[in-house]
Design an enzyme around this catalytic site. Structure first.
Site, PDB file in Angstrom:
ATOM      1  N   HIS A   6      10.563   9.395   3.364  1.00  0.00           N
ATOM      2  CA  HIS A   6       9.727  10.856   3.219  1.00  0.00           C
ATOM      3  C   HIS A   6      10.601  12.086   3.691  1.00  0.00           C
ATOM      4  CE1 HIS A   6       6.176   7.592   3.629  1.00  0.00           C
ATOM      5  NE2 HIS A   6       6.239   8.172   2.147  1.00  0.00           N
ATOM      6  N   LYS A  15     -10.087   3.601   2.595  1.00  0.00           N
ATOM      7  CA  LYS A  15      -9.045   2.615   2.704  1.00  0.00           C
ATOM      8  C   LYS A  15      -8.711   2.552   4.217  1.00  0.00           C
ATOM      9  CE  LYS A  15      -4.687   3.424   0.718  1.00  0.00           C
ATOM     10  NZ  LYS A  15      -3.916   4.371  -0.039  1.00  0.00           N
ATOM     11  N   ARG A  54      10.772   6.883  -6.627  1.00  0.00           N
ATOM     12  CA  ARG A  54      11.628   5.597  -6.468  1.00  0.00           C
ATOM     13  C   ARG A  54      11.817   4.965  -7.566  1.00  0.00           C
ATOM     14  NH1 ARG A  54       7.955   3.656  -1.608  1.00  0.00           N
ATOM     15  NH2 ARG A  54       6.515   4.579  -3.251  1.00  0.00           N
ATOM     16  N   SER A 113       6.385   2.709   3.252  1.00  0.00           N
ATOM     17  CA  SER A 113       5.421   2.709   4.261  1.00  0.00           C
ATOM     18  C   SER A 113       4.892   1.050   4.490  1.00  0.00           C
ATOM     19  CB  SER A 113       4.361   3.384   4.275  1.00  0.00           C
ATOM     20  OG  SER A 113       4.661   4.975   4.120  1.00  0.00           O
TER      21      SER A 113
HETATM   22  P1  ADP Z   1       0.758   7.826  -1.440  1.00  0.00           P
HETATM   23  O1  ADP Z   1       0.041   6.691  -0.711  1.00  0.00           O
HETATM   24  O2  ADP Z   1       0.241   9.001  -1.754  1.00  0.00           O
HETATM   25  O3  ADP Z   1       1.652   7.066  -2.404  1.00  0.00           O
HETATM   26  P2  ADP Z   1       3.155   7.480   0.530  1.00  0.00           P
HETATM   27  O4  ADP Z   1       3.104   7.983   1.826  1.00  0.00           O
HETATM   28  O5  ADP Z   1       3.308   6.018   0.193  1.00  0.00           O
HETATM   29  O6  ADP Z   1       1.627   8.214  -0.249  1.00  0.00           O
HETATM   30  O7  ADP Z   1       4.042   8.510  -0.380  1.00  0.00           O
HETATM   31  C1  ADP Z   1       4.055   9.539  -0.386  1.00  0.00           C
HETATM   32  C2  ADP Z   1       5.243  10.274  -1.330  1.00  0.00           C
HETATM   33  O8  ADP Z   1       6.366   9.795  -0.935  1.00  0.00           O
HETATM   34  C3  ADP Z   1       5.183   9.679  -2.756  1.00  0.00           C
HETATM   35  O9  ADP Z   1       5.483  10.515  -3.675  1.00  0.00           O
HETATM   36  C4  ADP Z   1       5.990   8.527  -2.682  1.00  0.00           C
HETATM   37  O10 ADP Z   1       6.522   8.097  -3.993  1.00  0.00           O
HETATM   38  C5  ADP Z   1       7.225   8.947  -1.983  1.00  0.00           C
HETATM   39  N1  ADP Z   1       8.094   8.306  -1.201  1.00  0.00           N
HETATM   40  C6  ADP Z   1       7.444   7.127  -0.469  1.00  0.00           C
HETATM   41  N2  ADP Z   1       8.557   6.345   0.019  1.00  0.00           N
HETATM   42  C7  ADP Z   1       9.861   6.958  -0.531  1.00  0.00           C
HETATM   43  C8  ADP Z   1      11.171   6.946  -0.381  1.00  0.00           C
HETATM   44  N3  ADP Z   1      11.509   5.809   0.483  1.00  0.00           N
HETATM   45  N4  ADP Z   1      11.790   7.677  -0.858  1.00  0.00           N
HETATM   46  C9  ADP Z   1      11.344   9.039  -1.612  1.00  0.00           C
HETATM   47  N5  ADP Z   1      10.202   9.132  -1.688  1.00  0.00           N
HETATM   48  C10 ADP Z   1       9.293   8.227  -1.193  1.00  0.00           C
END
Ligand code: ADP
Length: 148
Positions: free
Chosen positions: A17, A41, A90, A127
């Protein structure tokens, strides 16, 4: 003023992120990192803690604001006077999901979504994997960003 929202669950906020934030910042005047809170959730970290963790990382960057929100992302976009949403991609799996959300958000509010391809170095970091490791008591510090 070009403002983008970077919405996510950020449960927790990872180095993946943080890398998206770093790359998105030069594209906009302001970046609002928005921690989505879904009442249906169950989260690992409470929303306030997720917001605080991210806010602490970027205290030195006045162009970044960190907020929590419980409504639709397009409503937050309107509240913040933003024109863009930033998301990270990703994989093909992310692509299908992001395409549908981006398309619906644009249909509903005209907001454009800017998708950044993940650097290969971060592509396997999520995450959910970090939460899984934490639940087995593993050290996850390499996946969590540190304050510069
Ligand atoms: P959500 O539950 O809305 O998908 P996340 O916190 O999992 O939220 O992810 C937020 C954003 O960050 C999403 O667009 C996800 O694809 C992106 N993201 C998550 N992990 C990575 C990573 N390792 N590299 C780049 N982008 C990421």
């Amino acid at each position: 003023m070009k403002t983008a929202i970077f919405p996510g669950s950020f449960d927790p906020f990872t180095v993946g992120h943080a890398h998206i934030v770093e790359r998105a910042l030069p594209l906009f005047d302001r970046l609002v990192i928005a921690v989505g809170v879904n009442e249906h959730k169950r989260s690992f970290y409470p929303p306030e803690q997720r917001v605080q963790f991210i806010a602490d990382l970027y205290t030195h960057e006045p162009r970044i604001k960190v907020v929590g929100y419980t409504d639709l992302t397009i409503d937050l976009v309107r509240r913040e006077g933003a024109q863009f949403i930033v998301r990270g991609l990703r994989s093909v799996k992310d692509f299908e999901y992001e395409r549908d959300i981006a398309s619906m958000n644009r249909r509903l509010s005209g907001v454009e979504t800017v998708l950044l391809f993940t650097d290969a170095h971060y592509a396997d970091i999520s995450s959910s994997v970090v939460r899984e490791l934490l639940s087995y008591g593993k050290d996850v510090s390499e996946f969590l960003p540190k304050k510069p």
